[in-house]
Design a protein around this motif. Structure first.
Motif, PDB file in Angstrom:
ATOM      1  N   ASP A  62     -55.148 -14.705 -51.772  1.00  7.86           N
ATOM      2  CA  ASP A  62     -54.616 -15.274 -53.019  1.00  7.86           C
ATOM      3  C   ASP A  62     -53.088 -15.351 -52.964  1.00  7.86           C
ATOM      4  N   ILE A  63     -52.488 -14.304 -52.396  1.00  7.70           N
ATOM      5  CA  ILE A  63     -51.017 -14.272 -52.312  1.00  7.70           C
ATOM      6  C   ILE A  63     -50.524 -15.392 -51.403  1.00  7.70           C
ATOM      7  N   LYS A  64     -51.253 -15.608 -50.313  1.00  8.70           N
ATOM      8  CA  LYS A  64     -50.902 -16.702 -49.402  1.00  8.70           C
ATOM      9  C   LYS A  64     -50.916 -18.037 -50.171  1.00  8.70           C
ATOM     10  N   GLU A  65     -51.964 -18.220 -50.971  1.00 14.99           N
ATOM     11  CA  GLU A  65     -52.095 -19.468 -51.727  1.00 14.99           C
ATOM     12  C   GLU A  65     -50.905 -19.649 -52.692  1.00 14.99           C
ATOM     13  N   ILE A  66     -50.509 -18.585 -53.349  1.00 17.64           N
ATOM     14  CA  ILE A  66     -49.402 -18.697 -54.322  1.00 17.64           C
ATOM     15  C   ILE A  66     -48.082 -18.996 -53.597  1.00 17.64           C
ATOM     16  N   PHE A  67     -47.829 -18.302 -52.487  1.00 15.53           N
ATOM     17  CA  PHE A  67     -46.571 -18.534 -51.766  1.00 15.53           C
ATOM     18  C   PHE A  67     -46.502 -19.954 -51.196  1.00 15.53           C
ATOM     19  N   ALA A  68     -47.678 -20.504 -50.849  1.00 13.53           N
ATOM     20  CA  ALA A  68     -47.681 -21.838 -50.230  1.00 13.53           C
ATOM     21  C   ALA A  68     -47.758 -22.952 -51.275  1.00 13.53           C
ATOM     22  N   ALA A  69     -47.911 -22.591 -52.552  1.00 14.38           N
ATOM     23  CA  ALA A  69     -48.145 -23.613 -53.587  1.00 14.38           C
ATOM     24  C   ALA A  69     -46.903 -24.476 -53.815  1.00 14.38           C
ATOM     25  N   ASP A  70     -47.105 -25.617 -54.459  1.00 18.17           N
ATOM     26  CA  ASP A  70     -46.038 -26.584 -54.725  1.00 18.17           C
ATOM     27  C   ASP A  70     -44.966 -25.958 -55.641  1.00 18.17           C
ATOM     28  N   PRO A  71     -43.732 -25.756 -55.109  1.00 23.59           N
ATOM     29  CA  PRO A  71     -42.714 -25.074 -55.918  1.00 23.59           C
ATOM     30  C   PRO A  71     -42.349 -25.833 -57.197  1.00 23.59           C
ATOM     31  N   SER A  72     -42.624 -27.152 -57.240  1.00 23.50           N
ATOM     32  CA  SER A  72     -42.271 -27.888 -58.460  1.00 23.50           C
ATOM     33  C   SER A  72     -43.224 -27.517 -59.602  1.00 23.50           C
ATOM     34  N   GLU A  89     -25.183 -20.277 -64.043  1.00 26.06           N
ATOM     35  CA  GLU A  89     -26.256 -21.278 -64.107  1.00 26.06           C
ATOM     36  C   GLU A  89     -26.637 -21.854 -62.747  1.00 26.06           C
ATOM     37  N   HIS A  90     -25.727 -21.759 -61.739  1.00 24.77           N
ATOM     38  CA  HIS A  90     -26.033 -22.369 -60.440  1.00 24.77           C
ATOM     39  C   HIS A  90     -26.754 -21.419 -59.487  1.00 24.77           C
ATOM     40  N   SER A  91     -26.878 -20.151 -59.887  1.00 21.65           N
ATOM     41  CA  SER A  91     -27.444 -19.136 -58.989  1.00 21.65           C
ATOM     42  C   SER A  91     -28.745 -19.595 -58.329  1.00 21.65           C
ATOM     43  N   VAL A  92     -28.848 -19.369 -57.021  1.00 16.72           N
ATOM     44  CA  VAL A  92     -30.067 -19.750 -56.284  1.00 16.72           C
ATOM     45  C   VAL A  92     -31.291 -19.021 -56.824  1.00 16.72           C
ATOM     46  N   LEU A  93     -31.056 -17.864 -57.436  1.00 16.11           N
ATOM     47  CA  LEU A  93     -32.163 -17.075 -57.978  1.00 16.11           C
ATOM     48  C   LEU A  93     -32.691 -17.656 -59.291  1.00 16.11           C
ATOM     49  N   LEU A  94     -31.862 -18.439 -59.984  1.00 19.09           N
ATOM     50  CA  LEU A  94     -32.218 -18.891 -61.331  1.00 19.09           C
ATOM     51  C   LEU A  94     -32.620 -20.360 -61.394  1.00 19.09           C
ATOM     52  N   THR A  95     -32.343 -21.097 -60.326  1.00 17.15           N
ATOM     53  CA  THR A  95     -32.600 -22.545 -60.384  1.00 17.15           C
ATOM     54  C   THR A  95     -33.978 -22.858 -59.789  1.00 17.15           C
ATOM     55  N   ASP A  96     -34.459 -24.053 -60.088  1.00 18.24           N
ATOM     56  CA  ASP A  96     -35.714 -24.540 -59.516  1.00 18.24           C
ATOM     57  C   ASP A  96     -35.487 -25.963 -59.014  1.00 18.24           C
ATOM     58  N   LEU A 322     -46.338 -21.330 -64.099  1.00 18.54           N
ATOM     59  CA  LEU A 322     -47.008 -22.613 -63.893  1.00 18.54           C
ATOM     60  C   LEU A 322     -46.453 -23.686 -64.832  1.00 18.54           C
ATOM     61  N   GLN A 323     -46.089 -24.826 -64.233  1.00 25.80           N
ATOM     62  CA  GLN A 323     -45.535 -25.935 -65.008  1.00 25.80           C
ATOM     63  C   GLN A 323     -46.621 -26.883 -65.500  1.00 25.80           C
ATOM     64  N   SER A 324     -47.840 -26.684 -65.012  1.00 24.37           N
ATOM     65  CA  SER A 324     -48.982 -27.495 -65.459  1.00 24.37           C
ATOM     66  C   SER A 324     -50.224 -26.648 -65.220  1.00 24.37           C
ATOM     67  N   ASP A 325     -51.366 -27.045 -65.790  1.00 25.89           N
ATOM     68  CA  ASP A 325     -52.610 -26.326 -65.499  1.00 25.89           C
ATOM     69  C   ASP A 325     -52.827 -26.330 -63.985  1.00 25.89           C
ATOM     70  N   GLN A 326     -53.242 -25.210 -63.446  1.00 25.36           N
ATOM     71  CA  GLN A 326     -53.402 -25.120 -61.990  1.00 25.36           C
ATOM     72  C   GLN A 326     -54.619 -24.269 -61.654  1.00 25.36           C
ATOM     73  N   GLY A 380     -42.788 -17.711 -49.268  1.00 22.77           N
ATOM     74  CA  GLY A 380     -42.689 -19.152 -49.506  1.00 22.77           C
ATOM     75  C   GLY A 380     -41.242 -19.606 -49.584  1.00 22.77           C
ATOM     76  N   VAL A 381     -40.982 -20.663 -50.344  1.00 22.97           N
ATOM     77  CA  VAL A 381     -39.616 -21.217 -50.400  1.00 22.97           C
ATOM     78  C   VAL A 381     -38.656 -20.308 -51.166  1.00 22.97           C
ATOM     79  N   ARG A 382     -39.177 -19.256 -51.808  1.00 26.63           N
ATOM     80  CA  ARG A 382     -38.303 -18.337 -52.530  1.00 26.63           C
ATOM     81  C   ARG A 382     -38.123 -17.032 -51.772  1.00 26.63           C
ATOM     82  N   ARG A 383     -38.637 -16.933 -50.534  1.00 27.03           N
ATOM     83  CA  ARG A 383     -38.525 -15.657 -49.836  1.00 27.03           C
ATOM     84  C   ARG A 383     -37.062 -15.234 -49.769  1.00 27.03           C
TER      85      ARG A 383
END
Ligand code: HEM
Length: 435
Positions: A62-72, A89-96, A322-326, A380-383
């Motif tokens: 399950d963790i693999k699935e979440i890390f690989a999921a669409d970051p948008s 506001e520009h922090s890499v930790l806070l932006t998407d 989640l930004q949409s139902d998933q 994933g892309v946030r590691r």
């Protein structure tokens, strides 16, 4: 649009969201394993503000699935919004999305293998100066001393400030800035509090740090030796053009520097403190680590760090909203749900780590650790951008300490949750014996 009854939220403890939030913020080490025991690998928690639903996951698939999921659709930045008044506001930790992608692209080159090797000599020098100030028979307040080392590493290796006069101005101010308690966190949610004491003093201090950082950035941009400099800030200033991106502006640079400071300082200090504490409790493993320090066997020292990060996860969960139902792990979850891979539960699974409660660095030398089971740096892309940096730094510091001292811990250190970081609650006192 889906109907509410189509959703498949897992069960979880039933208590008021206020009580659950309190427990989640104060005592995850006590409560999360108990929920796991009762509800299994996946369970729901209702947390304030909102209340919103957190679904906790611990199965590696399950963790693999979440890390690989669409970051948008799986946002990490918005969950950290509370840090905006300090990180910016520009922090890499806070932006998407696009802004996050751009920040990662510009930051990454300063955190790759060749860059790590360039940072190492300065980290060694900083650790040596600290260890030089210790004495045979001392009781080391380990967390404080490790914090002193990792703070200097950020100031000198990341910000590139090596001038002693400037360091002595920056150290106390930066120390005050990173020393954030629950009261200060409250002001981050209600920024108007910054007009009142004691918040006003904290805010003023932050402004002073900002002024010093902006001056440092301006000076460095103009420095004739910029191309030859090895620190992270100088690398960031050089990187933009070569990556085909617009270079970071001063405001972006400031936000990323403060983010690196807050993300990289106490986390690494805590990891080092837990590692030395575990070594101090096991003479046999200590003897192996001391031999490794003498023979330059960095792989074993790194294994000690990794195993301590497994047993004492510094950050114990990560979150994506989640930004949409998933559909996640076969369950349809509604938009707005926060899916939460639990680092703590992952690391304590017997199926992944036999005798999971024991400190056994050999897991990381002799055995193969399966993917998505050891996740102290998220994924994933946030590691974590600083994963290699903190392992390099930790290995260097362990080597410098163990070449000179053996360490003994007389009591088991309790875990304390400090904001989001798990630290040894007694600061991991160690008796030093000069070798
Ligand atoms: C033992 C030390 C450290 C631990 C345990 C740690 C852990 C983490 C974790 C769990 C995350 C979130 C990952 C996710 O959401 O999947 C993270 C993100 C981050 N860490 Fe670290 N970290 C450490 C040291 C550092 C250092 C030394 C730096 C920089 C000098 C750093 C910079 C960052 C940054 C910038 C992010 C945000 C990445 C993003 O959102 O794209 N960390 N870290």
């Amino acid at each position: 649009m889906s109907l509410a009854q189509d959703y498949d939220l897992p069960d979880g403890p039933s208590m008021s969201p206020a009580r659950m939030t309190w427990k989640f913020l104060r005592d995850r080490a006590g409560t999360v394993p108990a929920y796991h025991q009762e509800y299994g690998d996946t369970f729901s928690l209702r947390i304030l503000p909102g209340p919103r639903t957190l679904v906790v996951f611990s199965d590696p698939a399950d963790i693999k699935e979440i890390f690989a999921a669409d970051p948008s659709q799986f946002h990490a930045g918005e969950g950290n919004a509370i840090l905006k008044p300090v990180m910016g506001e520009h922090s890499v930790l806070l932006t998407d999305d696009a802004e996050h992608q751009r920040a990662r692209k510009l930051l990454m080159p300063a955190f790759t293998g060749p860059s790590m090797r360039a940072y190492q000599p300065l980290v060694e020098a900083i650790a040596k100066i600290e260890v030089d100030s210790w004495h045979d028979g001392d009781t080391l307040v380990t967390l404080d001393r490790m914090n002193a080392i990792t703070l200097d590493v950020i100031l000198q290796v990341v910000f590139g400030v090596t001038d002693e006069e400037r360091l002595s101005v920056l150290r106390p101010k930066v120390n005050r800035m990173v020393n954030i308690d629950a009261k200060m966190l409250l002001a981050w949610s209600y920024p108007r509090l910054f007009k009142l004491p004691p918040w006003r003093g904290y805010f003023k201090n932050q402004q002073e740090v900002d002024e010093l950082l902006y001056a440092e950035i301006a000076e460095r941009r103009a420095a004739h030796d910029l191309d030859g400099r090895d620190d992270v800030l100088s690398r960031l200033l050089r990187v933009g053009a070569s990556e085909g991106e617009t270079p970071l502006t001063d405001a972006e640079m400031r936000d990323q520097l403060v983010t690196l400071l807050l993300a990289g300082h106490e986390t690494t200090a805590s990891a080092l403190s837990w590692t030395l504490h575990e070594l101090g409790r096991d003479p046999e493993i200590l003897a192996r680590a001391v031999a490794a320090a003498d023979t330059g066997d960095d792989a074993y020292l790194e294994a000690c760090l990794k195993e301590s990060m497994r047993l004492h996860p510094i950050i114990d969960f990560v979150a994506r909203t989640l930004q949409s139902d998933q559909v996640v792990a076969g369950r349809l979850l509604p938009r707005g749900t926060t899916v939460t891979p639990s680092i703590m539960l992952s690391h304590s699974r017997e199926a992944s780590f036999a005798d999971a409660h024991l400190f056994k660095p050999e897991r990381f030398t002799a055995e193969k650790v399966a993917a998505n089971t050891w996740i102290p740096f998220g994924g994933g892309v946030r590691r974590c951008i600083g994963a290699a940096f903190s392992l390099m730094e930790g290995t260097v510091v362990l080597r410098e300490v163990l070449q000179r001292y053996e360490v003994t811990a007389d009591a088991v250190a309790p875990n304390k949750l400090r904001n989001i970081t798990n630290v040894p609650g007694d600061k991991a006192p160690l008796r030093l014996t000069m070798r």
